[in-house]
Design a protein around this motif. Structure first.
Motif, PDB file in Angstrom:
ATOM      1  N   GLN A   1       0.833  -1.211   0.000  1.00 48.52           N
ATOM      2  CA  GLN A   1       0.000   0.000   0.000  1.00 48.52           C
ATOM      3  C   GLN A   1       0.862   1.253   0.000  1.00 48.52           C
ATOM      4  O   GLN A   1       0.481   2.282  -0.565  1.00 48.52           O
ATOM      5  CB  GLN A   1      -0.948   0.016   1.215  1.00 48.52           C
ATOM      6  N   ALA A   2       2.052   1.182   0.645  1.00 51.17           N
ATOM      7  CA  ALA A   2       2.959   2.338   0.639  1.00 51.17           C
ATOM      8  C   ALA A   2       3.436   2.601  -0.783  1.00 51.17           C
ATOM      9  O   ALA A   2       3.428   3.748  -1.261  1.00 51.17           O
ATOM     10  CB  ALA A   2       4.133   2.083   1.569  1.00 51.17           C
ATOM     11  N   THR A   3       3.835   1.534  -1.458  1.00 46.97           N
ATOM     12  CA  THR A   3       4.286   1.682  -2.845  1.00 46.97           C
ATOM     13  C   THR A   3       3.169   2.256  -3.699  1.00 46.97           C
ATOM     14  O   THR A   3       3.381   3.134  -4.528  1.00 46.97           O
ATOM     15  CB  THR A   3       4.722   0.309  -3.394  1.00 46.97           C
ATOM     16  N   LYS A   4       1.967   1.754  -3.474  1.00 48.89           N
ATOM     17  CA  LYS A   4       0.819   2.167  -4.276  1.00 48.89           C
ATOM     18  C   LYS A   4       0.457   3.631  -4.014  1.00 48.89           C
ATOM     19  O   LYS A   4       0.281   4.413  -4.947  1.00 48.89           O
ATOM     20  CB  LYS A   4      -0.371   1.268  -3.903  1.00 48.89           C
ATOM     21  N   THR A   5       0.372   4.002  -2.762  1.00 49.24           N
ATOM     22  CA  THR A   5      -0.109   5.352  -2.466  1.00 49.24           C
ATOM     23  C   THR A   5       1.002   6.392  -2.565  1.00 49.24           C
ATOM     24  O   THR A   5       0.732   7.546  -2.873  1.00 49.24           O
ATOM     25  CB  THR A   5      -0.739   5.422  -1.053  1.00 49.24           C
ATOM     26  N   LEU A   6       2.257   5.995  -2.312  1.00 50.78           N
ATOM     27  CA  LEU A   6       3.345   6.976  -2.345  1.00 50.78           C
ATOM     28  C   LEU A   6       4.082   6.971  -3.681  1.00 50.78           C
ATOM     29  O   LEU A   6       4.877   7.872  -3.954  1.00 50.78           O
ATOM     30  CB  LEU A   6       4.346   6.719  -1.210  1.00 50.78           C
ATOM     31  N   GLY A   7       3.835   5.957  -4.480  1.00 53.63           N
ATOM     32  CA  GLY A   7       4.449   5.903  -5.800  1.00 53.63           C
ATOM     33  C   GLY A   7       5.942   5.627  -5.791  1.00 53.63           C
ATOM     34  O   GLY A   7       6.627   5.888  -6.778  1.00 53.63           O
ATOM     35  N   THR A   8       6.448   5.125  -4.670  1.00 56.23           N
ATOM     36  CA  THR A   8       7.876   4.814  -4.623  1.00 56.23           C
ATOM     37  C   THR A   8       8.121   3.630  -3.710  1.00 56.23           C
ATOM     38  O   THR A   8       7.353   3.393  -2.772  1.00 56.23           O
ATOM     39  CB  THR A   8       8.708   6.022  -4.124  1.00 56.23           C
ATOM     40  N   THR A   9       9.166   2.893  -3.986  1.00 53.65           N
ATOM     41  CA  THR A   9       9.521   1.786  -3.103  1.00 53.65           C
ATOM     42  C   THR A   9      10.538   2.226  -2.054  1.00 53.65           C
ATOM     43  O   THR A   9      10.916   1.450  -1.190  1.00 53.65           O
ATOM     44  CB  THR A   9      10.123   0.617  -3.909  1.00 53.65           C
ATOM     45  N   THR A  10      10.978   3.460  -2.145  1.00 47.06           N
ATOM     46  CA  THR A  10      11.932   3.949  -1.140  1.00 47.06           C
ATOM     47  C   THR A  10      11.227   4.900  -0.188  1.00 47.06           C
ATOM     48  O   THR A  10      11.356   6.121  -0.280  1.00 47.06           O
ATOM     49  CB  THR A  10      13.121   4.659  -1.804  1.00 47.06           C
ATOM     50  N   SER A  11      10.445   4.301   0.689  1.00 47.19           N
ATOM     51  CA  SER A  11       9.752   5.122   1.688  1.00 47.19           C
ATOM     52  C   SER A  11      10.143   4.641   3.077  1.00 47.19           C
ATOM     53  O   SER A  11      10.744   3.572   3.230  1.00 47.19           O
ATOM     54  CB  SER A  11       8.243   4.976   1.514  1.00 47.19           C
ATOM     55  N   ALA A  12       9.776   5.432   4.054  1.00 51.38           N
ATOM     56  CA  ALA A  12      10.049   5.036   5.434  1.00 51.38           C
ATOM     57  C   ALA A  12       9.275   3.775   5.789  1.00 51.38           C
ATOM     58  O   ALA A  12       9.757   2.940   6.561  1.00 51.38           O
ATOM     59  CB  ALA A  12       9.664   6.171   6.376  1.00 51.38           C
ATOM     60  N   TYR A  13       8.075   3.635   5.220  1.00 49.89           N
ATOM     61  CA  TYR A  13       7.308   2.404   5.469  1.00 49.89           C
ATOM     62  C   TYR A  13       8.056   1.187   4.931  1.00 49.89           C
ATOM     63  O   TYR A  13       8.074   0.127   5.547  1.00 49.89           O
ATOM     64  CB  TYR A  13       5.928   2.487   4.809  1.00 49.89           C
ATOM     65  N   ALA A  14       8.678   1.374   3.751  1.00 47.20           N
ATOM     66  CA  ALA A  14       9.430   0.266   3.166  1.00 47.20           C
ATOM     67  C   ALA A  14      10.592  -0.116   4.075  1.00 47.20           C
ATOM     68  O   ALA A  14      10.900  -1.302   4.258  1.00 47.20           O
ATOM     69  CB  ALA A  14       9.937   0.645   1.780  1.00 47.20           C
ATOM     70  N   ALA A  15      11.229   0.903   4.670  1.00 48.43           N
ATOM     71  CA  ALA A  15      12.342   0.622   5.583  1.00 48.43           C
ATOM     72  C   ALA A  15      11.854  -0.136   6.806  1.00 48.43           C
ATOM     73  O   ALA A  15      12.460  -1.130   7.228  1.00 48.43           O
ATOM     74  CB  ALA A  15      13.012   1.930   5.998  1.00 48.43           C
TER      75      ALA A  15
ATOM     76  N   LEU B   1      16.692   4.400   5.696  1.00 48.90           N
ATOM     77  CA  LEU B   1      16.305   5.467   6.614  1.00 48.90           C
ATOM     78  C   LEU B   1      17.333   6.597   6.588  1.00 48.90           C
ATOM     79  O   LEU B   1      16.982   7.773   6.689  1.00 48.90           O
ATOM     80  CB  LEU B   1      16.133   4.922   8.036  1.00 48.90           C
ATOM     81  N   ALA B   2      18.603   6.213   6.440  1.00 44.44           N
ATOM     82  CA  ALA B   2      19.649   7.237   6.354  1.00 44.44           C
ATOM     83  C   ALA B   2      19.427   8.117   5.140  1.00 44.44           C
ATOM     84  O   ALA B   2      19.560   9.355   5.211  1.00 44.44           O
ATOM     85  CB  ALA B   2      21.016   6.567   6.282  1.00 44.44           C
ATOM     86  N   SER B   3      19.045   7.488   4.028  1.00 50.52           N
ATOM     87  CA  SER B   3      18.876   8.258   2.798  1.00 50.52           C
ATOM     88  C   SER B   3      17.663   9.179   2.879  1.00 50.52           C
ATOM     89  O   SER B   3      17.585  10.193   2.197  1.00 50.52           O
ATOM     90  CB  SER B   3      18.740   7.311   1.601  1.00 50.52           C
ATOM     91  N   LEU B   4      16.693   8.813   3.728  1.00 51.49           N
ATOM     92  CA  LEU B   4      15.488   9.634   3.850  1.00 51.49           C
ATOM     93  C   LEU B   4      15.621  10.682   4.942  1.00 51.49           C
ATOM     94  O   LEU B   4      14.754  11.549   5.093  1.00 51.49           O
ATOM     95  CB  LEU B   4      14.283   8.742   4.168  1.00 51.49           C
ATOM     96  N   ALA B   5      16.720  10.583   5.715  1.00 53.19           N
ATOM     97  CA  ALA B   5      16.795  11.335   6.968  1.00 53.19           C
ATOM     98  C   ALA B   5      16.605  12.832   6.829  1.00 53.19           C
ATOM     99  O   ALA B   5      16.015  13.464   7.684  1.00 53.19           O
ATOM    100  CB  ALA B   5      18.116  11.036   7.665  1.00 53.19           C
ATOM    101  N   GLY B   6      17.089  13.440   5.759  1.00 54.04           N
ATOM    102  CA  GLY B   6      17.003  14.865   5.645  1.00 54.04           C
ATOM    103  C   GLY B   6      15.606  15.401   5.364  1.00 54.04           C
ATOM    104  O   GLY B   6      15.312  16.570   5.615  1.00 54.04           O
TER     105      GLY B   6
END
Lengths: 1115, 531
Positions: B106-120, B177-182
């Motif tokens: 659902q994160a991939t679907k609603t956020l349009g990306t596989t690199t989300s905090a939910y994915a982490a 998570l590091a890549s999303l941190a900023g």
């Protein structure tokens, strides 16, 4: 006794009357010539003071007459030749009476149920001659069941129909469980149209007959709802009375003065643990280690023990001891009152040239044994028909049932249940008489805090009865209207629309200070509402065709279409503690109200046809076919077809058999029923939405289920929204995988049997063998948990049920003027086994029975733990002094027996002598096992009499004596029977939990003494169920009726035309292994629709004997 | 006749419209629930996963698990529960894994990306569940698990492979998570988090801290499986807090916090009393021997000791119960003996005193992390760091979790608010006790670390106390044989595979048994992890 179905043609044309009169005149004039005398009299029946239309024939002649509207006749007979008169009337046994010197001969005719041309109501309300039916349908007249009354009308069917098991509920407003050939979920049909029934919405006094169609063969025409068979109810119609008006009054009053099945309790020891007890020094026993005590406390010897009503020394603040006595040895019986059941019915019937009409009002009032509990059911029933023309007829009926109870007692294993309060944790140390003022000071505060002897676990029973209220209100309406057009002599068109609708409100008021086991249990009360509404409409179009199409060939056919519209909606809401005590409203909720709603809609469109093809009335082939289009199935598989065929032949019509066999019919039938994704019962909106029982939320109680027959929605991948943490929402995905290609389920049934009559019909035998192949079902097929899911919805699992049904009827004695004795015996049995699973699978794990089943296995096994035994059969104990247990796990559970009964039987005897009649019925079931939970609980709680008797009792007394009146720890004195492993030998187990090294082990007698409490609780908590298992075999003296029909001559006046009075008793004797609970209510073993097995029925109300009187008057 | 027929048809249609005719396709789905095509946001699935990790994975304080950890010992089968290690087929967390996958999807679907905090977080939960499974049974489905109809008979991964992929998942989760941190934009944030109130910094610390736990659990396999790089991975985390931030105080604990209205503490004031369970001998004997002030936090003095004249401040007044004793004997000697009861109960005032409870339940804690690092240093996995420092940090973290301070006056109370007396907390006496003073990076030091870790696990961290004992044999006070243990008199080493695996995944199940235990699903056999 049954009413005749074919009535003489009263409304014959005037021409016919004239003709008839002429014949009579002619005959009479002939007889006058031969020295005749006139004999007069009146012909009556058990129910009617005057029976009109009875034919009277002079034996050996063509001379005859018939009775008039009042039942009077007059006939001239020749004096010389010892004339004999033959009285005959359809539906009655004919009688021959020698005239002799008599000139007035009054005759009472007895009804005859065993007529060969018996007519049976079948599916769609179509009446068929019994001899032409190729499947089993058994019928019982409604008026047999209105004397020895049951609170629930359906309970009265117990033992009356072979193959139908009625398990009457012990609870007020409890629904009986019905099993037909082992299947529950039966369809109720009233006057040809299906109704939604909780079994309480039919009024016994309005029922002409019950017909039980015993399987899909019989019910194929009702579609998938009839897959398990149907109970067809034909209601009474307008009067046959020639006065065109009749009034009937039937009244029963019954009392419940004594118990039939009740758990007995010891009153030697009271509250406490390990022979110690003391109520704390504070008001509510806070922090007391003896709070929530079992009944393992001190013996009642009058010694001083600080109790709830003992004084506190004002100087020291310490509660003083007061004598410890069995003040409440009789608490349960003192608390329970005498139950009462009062049933009254008045019906008015009328008929005329163009109409008939019947209006009936019944009231059923039941007073429960628990104080402040009662049930009131009022039922209005109206039926009518109007003949517009000879061809066009309108008929209809309307039934309104109003149910109302201000408080229904509960019997769960919880704090709201009297059974739990008294029978599980009831100590004799307090007297219930002291609890009546349940807000008594010092502990009690009116409206806020209850007064009780114990503040940890239970509630004051009077407080529960008068303050913790379960209200029930239901309005239930069903009815139909039909327009019937007779196209010609052999074709008929009917359109019929029916409605069945109800709304139900249940509320629960939880008072402040009630202990509920909710988490957290703040004891601040609650209010809950459960509202449910159901509306269903069935509209049919039926074209019937009845014609002899060629010589000896008769065709009876129906072509029909049906549209079913279903709508259900419900809501369930609760406060989360109250703000102000005693204000039961959602606005008064401390935390946010928790509310749930749920609705469903469904449509089914059907087309069906049935045809009976008969040759010379002794060979009949019946065929049916039905198409259903269901909104609950995936689009591609939505339209389903199912056929049935039945063949019957009356052998005695064309083969010469020994004279003893007066009638023999052979029959065979096949049916295939399909359907899918509907449920027969529905729970609360909370359960429907969350999938959890309400008890998960509130900490106690059980789910209320109601009759439903709507969509189950099981085949769908969904999220469940819940609030697992701090009332914040969360969503979880389904554990059950939907199947887009799901097809309908399939039930196939084969049946064959015979009806035979012997010795001029005095003995009747009806034998049926059936095979029901249930499946592939729509089944939540378990999958490996590593798939992430629990199951996938699949067309899987086929079970096979095979069984026999035998009904024997006999007229042992038949003397209309003397003693008659009729016997009816029913016997039935079946077994269900696993036939196929899915694909190549040969085993299946079912979580309900907690067992892996293999193809061919019976499904009703009870798997649990028993004692481990040494090779010579002795119980092996562990070094701890309690029995050794097997390693835990599904694979180590043992078969402790089967839960279905081996067979079910009933024996009904009816005697009549002149105006007296006497009948009684014994019935019961044999075989099967069940856990006796009320016994198990009481053993654990130290409350069972067995804990003060025998070895246990002796050890308990010895231990008590070692405690110096409860001031020291006891010296353990009970050595459990059996052996222990000697020399430090270690027991090894195989994968099935059996000892694998028993030949290496040495066993010596157990010598380790433990306390009785340790032993009893150790066994209870070990998972070993063997000591709590009981046989489900029981027998009951179900009913006794002694009746007197007041003879017409005594009634004299024409105001009261018939009167009878009966002394009645129900459930008078009970025979069972242990009488602490009534096995009658637990007929179920394995339940195919839930894949569960009834193992532990938990708690139930005690059942009672019922005695009373029934009066029946016809005006 | 035709007219009548048509009129009747009209009548049927009219009745239908009265009740409401809908198309059959509209009627098919359940209108009351969210079907799979509905937009269910990942933030709604996250709390379900998180709650189940606690509820199904750990269970909370004062549960059966804490008896198998020997912190609580029942003396009453009915109210206090079983002491027996009557183990059988395991329960599983694959149902939770299914929700993790659903959240990821659902994160991939609603956020349009596989690199989300939910994915982490999904990666972390996957690793957590895989390890949870492998700890219990050995080889277990992991990489192929929880795929529904796609794979109804998942193959089993070897226990080693499960650990390897779990470690990799944890590493990726940290990196992601590091890549999303900023960022504070949506793919880099979460909501619905019941543990850290959507603070991803803390989640990142928890993930790395958890990785330390997992690596340490592999200590028996560190030498003979160099391909796993166990020691190196451990050292990398300890040595590089920028790349691998870890917990720095109790405030970073992964805690389940109780609340008074909905998620109450297992014991409340309405729970009657504390007399159905004793405190366990293994930890209480360690604590009293070292003058550990946590003694006063957890337990009340044994009645017999008070009757004999001992003071509440006297450590020897606190006596734990032995789980291998027959429960009837425990009852007779203890609860039913009243003033001469031999064993200590749970501190009633603290643990039964409030609806919301005295402390949160630690799923993964700072104290444990310090002990893990101390153990690694002791074992020589990490160089240039002091085991003693981490050992003391661990002890102090636990003491401060219970709010203990030097010189504090502590009231010892019994049931019903009854005060038995007071004592003065001396942390220094405890820390200076010869049994506590670190004995160096040797076997004795290792035993001290594991003993203190065990005490700090009191009523928390799921099965960790048991797993650590299973792995190391410490604490030595842990009771492992006796008639009260079970019918075989010994503690099982693992659980059996679920019955549904035996039935519906039979070929893979049998292969796994063959590979590990020669074909039998043996409770008493060690898996690769603890051989």
């Amino acid at each position: 006794m049954k009413q005749p179905f074919t009535q003489p043609k009263w409304k014959a044309s005037s021409f016919k009357k004239m003709l008839c009169g002429l014949v009579v005149m002619l005959l009479a004039s002939q007889l006058v010539l031969a020295q005749t005398k006139v004999v007069k009299g009146r012909v009556s029946s058990a129910k009617e003071a005057g029976l009109p239309g009875v034919s009277i024939l002079l034996k050996g002649s063509n001379t005859g007459t018939s009775t008039d509207a009042e039942g009077n006749y007059s006939i001239s007979v020749p004096e010389r030749s010892g004339p004999v008169l033959v009285f005959s009337f359809i539906g009655f046994a004919s009688q021959q009476i020698t005239v002799g010197n008599q000139s007035i001969i009054n005759v009472q005719l007895n009804e005859d149920t065993q007529q060969l041309n018996e007519v049976v109501v079948t599916a769609l309300g179509i009446k068929k001659e019994a001899r032409t039916i190729g499947y089993t349908a058994q019928e019982i007249a409604g008026d047999q069941l209105v004397k020895a009354r049951e609170p629930n009308p359906i309970n009265s069917l117990t033992g009356k129909i072979a193959g139908l098991t009625v398990a009457p509920s012990a609870e007020l407003l409890g629904r009986p469980q019905l099993f037909l050939r082992g299947s529950s979920d039966l369809l109720f049909v009233v006057d040809g149209v299906p109704i939604n029934s909780d079994t309480w919405n039919v009024s016994a006094d309005d029922i002409e007959t019950y017909t039980v169609l015993k399987g899909p063969n019989a019910a194929a025409l009702y579609g998938f709802r009839g897959q398990n068979g149907a109970i067809l109810i034909t209601t009474k119609r307008g009067t046959k009375d020639k006065r065109k008006v009749s009034v009937d009054f039937n009244s029963s009053t019954m009392f419940e003065p004594s118990f039939l099945a009740i758990p007995e309790r010891q009153s030697e020891y009271g509250f406490g643990s390990n022979y110690q007890y003391a109520y704390a020094n504070n008001l509510y026993d806070v922090g007391n280690p003896n709070r929530r005590a079992n009944i393992w406390g001190p013996r009642f010897e009058g010694q001083p023990v600080p109790q709830y009503d003992s004084p506190i020394d004002p100087a020291t603040g310490i509660r003083q001891g007061t004598p410890w006595l069995a003040r409440g040895a009789n608490n349960f019986r003192d608390f329970m009152g005498v139950g009462m059941l009062s049933t009254n019915n008045v019906s008015v019937a009328s008929s005329g040239e163009k109409y008939d009409l019947r209006l009936s009002i019944s009231n059923n009032y039941q007073k429960g044994m628990v104080p402040n509990t009662r049930l009131n059911i009022t039922n209005f029933n109206l039926t009518n028909s109007i003949n517009f023309t000879d061809r066009l007829k309108f008929d209809g009926s309307l039934n309104v049932s109003l149910q109302n109870s201000p408080n229904i007692p509960q019997s769960s294993s919880g704090p709201e249940s009297e059974t739990y309060i008294f029978q599980v944790y009831g100590s004799s140390s307090w007297s219930v008489k002291d609890m009546r003022d349940y807000y008594k000071a010092p502990q009690g505060v009116p409206g806020v805090q209850q007064y009780y002897a114990e503040y940890g676990r239970g509630n004051n029973p009077y407080f529960v009865a008068y303050e913790w209220l379960y209200e029930h209100r239901k309005t239930d309406i069903y009815g139909y209207a039909r327009l019937n057009y007779k196209i010609n002599d052999f074709m008929n068109l009917a359109v019929r629309s029916q409605i069945t609708t109800w709304n139900q409100l249940r509320t629960e008021k939880v008072p402040y200070s009630a202990i509920t086991y909710k988490t957290p249990d703040l004891r601040q009360g609650d209010y809950r509402e459960d509202r449910r509404n159901l509306l269903e409409n069935n509209t049919d179009l039926l074209l019937t065709f009845n014609k002899a199409v060629a010589k000896d060939f008769q065709v009876n056919a129906v072509v029909g279409a049906n549209a079913r519209f279903f709508n259900y909606n419900s809501s369930w809401a609760t406060t989360d503690f109250l703000i102000v005590p005693g204000v039961y409203d959602f606005s008064n909720s401390k935390n946010p109200v928790q509310a749930y709603n749920w609705r469903s809609d469904m449509q089914v469109l059907s087309a069906y046809a049935t045809a009976d093809l008969s040759y010379k009335n002794f060979l009949t082939l019946g065929l049916t076919g039905r198409f259903d289009k269901l909104s609950t199935l995936p689009a591609a598989n939505r339209t389903i077809f199912y056929p049935s065929a039945a063949l019957s032949t009356v052998v005695t019509d064309y083969v010469k058999l020994p004279q003893a066999i007066s009638f023999l019919k052979l029959r065979a039938s096949y049916a295939d029923v399909k359907g899918g994704n509907t449920a027969s019962n529905v729970g609360s909106a909370y359960q429907q939405v969350t999938g959890n029982s309400v008890s998960n939320l509130i900490g106690y109680g059980s789910e209320v289920t109601t009759a439903y027959d709507g969509p189950s929605y099981i085949n769908q991948n969904t999220y469940t929204i819940s609030k697992p943490y701090n009332n914040l929402p969360a969503a979880g995905f389904t554990g059950s995988l939907a199947n887009p290609n799901l097809q309908s389920f399939n039930v196939e049934s084969y049946e064959y049997g015979f009806d035979a009559k012997f010795l001029r019909n005095r003995l009747g035998l009806d034998v049926t063998h059936f095979t029901s192949i249930n499946g592939p079902q729509i089944f939540p097929l378990p999958v490996a948990s590593s798939s992430g899911y629990n199951n996938q919805i699949a067309n899987a699992v086929t079970t096979q049920k095979k069984g026999w049904e035998v009904a024997l009827t006999g007229s042992v004695l038949k003397n209309p003027n003397g003693l008659s004795w009729d016997v009816l015996a029913n016997w039935s049995t079946y077994k269900e086994t696993l036939k196929e699973i899915y694909g190549n699978e040969t085993s299946i794990y079912l979580s309900g029975p907690n067992h892996v089943f293999h193809v061919g296995d019976r499904l009703d096994g009870y798997y649990s733990y028993n004692f481990l035994r040494s090779p010579d059969g002795q119980i092996i104990n562990s070094p701890t002094g309690t029995p050794l247990t097997r390693p835990a796990g599904t694979n180590t559970l043992q078969l402790l027996g089967y839960t279905n009964p081996d067979y079910v039987w009933a024996l009904n005897n009816r005697f009549s002598f002149k105006n007296f009649n006497f009948s009684f019925q014994f019935d019961g079931r044999v075989g099967g096992v069940i856990r006796d939970q009320v016994y198990a609980y009481a053993m654990n709680a130290g409350n069972n009499p067995e804990t003060v008797q025998g070895d246990l009792g002796a050890a308990r007394l010895k231990e008590w004596q070692s405690t110096a009146l409860g001031t020291k720890a006891p010296t353990p004195a009970y050595v459990g029977p059996g052996v222990v492993v000697a020399n430090g030998g270690a027991v090894q187990f195989d994968a099935n939990g059996n000892i694998s090294n028993s030949n290496e082990l040495q066993f010596v007698p157990n010598t380790k003494a433990v306390t009785v409490q340790t032993y009893a609780q150790g066994v209870y908590n070990s998972g070993i169920e063997e000591p709590y298992m009981v046989s489900k075999t029981f027998a009951k003296l179900r009913e006794v009726v002694i009746g007197y029909t007041v003879p017409a001559r005594i009634l004299g006046t024409r105001f009261i035309r018939a009167a009878s009075i009966s002394l009645v008793g129900r459930n008078l004797l009970y025979f069972a292994q242990r009488k602490d609970f009534d096995l009658d209510q637990y007929a179920q073993g394995y339940n195919a629709s839930t894949q569960s097995t009834l193992k532990n029925p938990s708690l139930q109300s005690a059942t009672t004997r019922r005695f009373g009187v029934n009066i029946n008057l016809t005006f | 006749m035709k007219t009548i027929f048509y009129k009747s048809l009209f009548f049927v249609a009219a009745m239908g419209s009265l009740i409401g005719c809908k198309s059959f396709d509209e009627l098919l789905p359940n209108p009351n629930v969210a079907s799979e095509d509905k937009a269910v946001p990942p933030s709604l699935i996250l709390p379900r996963v998180e709650f189940d990790i606690y509820d199904q994975g750990d269970g909370g304080p004062f549960t059966q698990i804490q008896r198998w950890n020997q912190f609580s010992i029942s003396n009453n089968l009915y109210y206090g529960g079983q002491n027996q290690y009557n183990w059988t087929t395991t329960n599983t967390l694959y149902g939770v894994l299914k929700n993790v996958n659903q959240m990821d999807r659902q994160a991939t679907k609603t956020l349009g990306t596989t690199t989300s905090a939910y994915a982490a977080l999904a990666k972390f939960f996957r690793a957590y569940i895989y390890v949870w499974q492998a700890n219990r049974v050995g080889d277990t489905p992991a990489s192929q698990a929880a795929q529904g109809l796609t794979d109804l008979e998942p193959t089993y991964d070897t226990q080693k492979a499960v650990f390897a992929q779990s470690l990799a998942l944890l590493d990726t989760a940290n990196t992601l998570l590091a890549s999303l941190a900023g960022s504070t934009a949506l793919p880099a944030t979460i909501s619905g988090d019941i543990y850290y109130n959507n603070d991803l910094t803390k989640w990142r610390k928890a993930i790395n801290t958890y990785k330390l736990r997992v690596l340490m659990s592999l200590s028996r396999r560190a030498e003979d499986n160099s391909d796993l790089n166990i020691k190196q991975q451990f050292a990398a985390i300890v040595n590089n807090p920028t790349q691998y931030p870890v917990m720095t105080s109790n405030a970073d604990n992964l805690n389940f916090v109780f609340n008074s209205a909905y998620n109450t503490y297992p014991h409340t004031p309405n729970d009657a009393n504390n007399q159905y369970q004793f405190e366990g001998y293994p930890y209480l004997s360690l604590a009293t021997a070292t003058q550990d002030p946590r003694t006063f936090v957890f337990a009340t003095p044994a009645p017999a000791q008070l009757t004999a004249g001992k003071k509440v401040s006297d450590f020897s007044a606190y006596v734990g119960a032995d789980i291998s004793k027959p429960i009837g004997d425990l009852y007779t000697e203890g609860a039913s003996a009243g003033p001469s009861g031999k064993y200590s109960y749970t501190n009633n005032q603290r643990y039964y005193g409030s609806v919301a409870g005295p402390e949160p339940y630690i799923i993964l804690g700072y104290a444990e992390m310090n002990f893990n690092i101390a153990e690694a240093i002791n074992r020589g996995w990490v160089s240039g760091a002091s085991a003693q420092t981490y050992y003391l940090k661990g002890i102090n973290a636990s003491l401060s979790f219970y709010g203990l301070t030097e010189g504090q006056t502590y009231t010892i109370g019994d049931q019903g608010g009854k005060t038995l007396g007071t004592t003065t907390i001396s942390i220094s006496n405890f820390l200076n006790n010869p049994g506590v003073v670190y004995k160096g990076d040797n076997a004795e030091g290792l035993e001290q670390i594991l003993a203190q870790k065990y005490v700090a696990f009191h009523q928390n961290s799921g099965y960790e106390a048991f797993y650590n004992w299973r792995r190391t044999g410490y604490p030595k006070t842990f009771v492992s044989t006796g008639g009260g243990i079970n019918s075989s008199n010994k503690i099982p080493r693992r659980w059996q595979y679920p019955v549904d695996e035996q039935t519906y995944n039979a070929a893979n199940y049998k292969a796994a048994l063959q590979n590990q235990f020669g074909g039998t699903d043996d409770l008493y056999a060690d898996t690769w992890l603890t051989k």
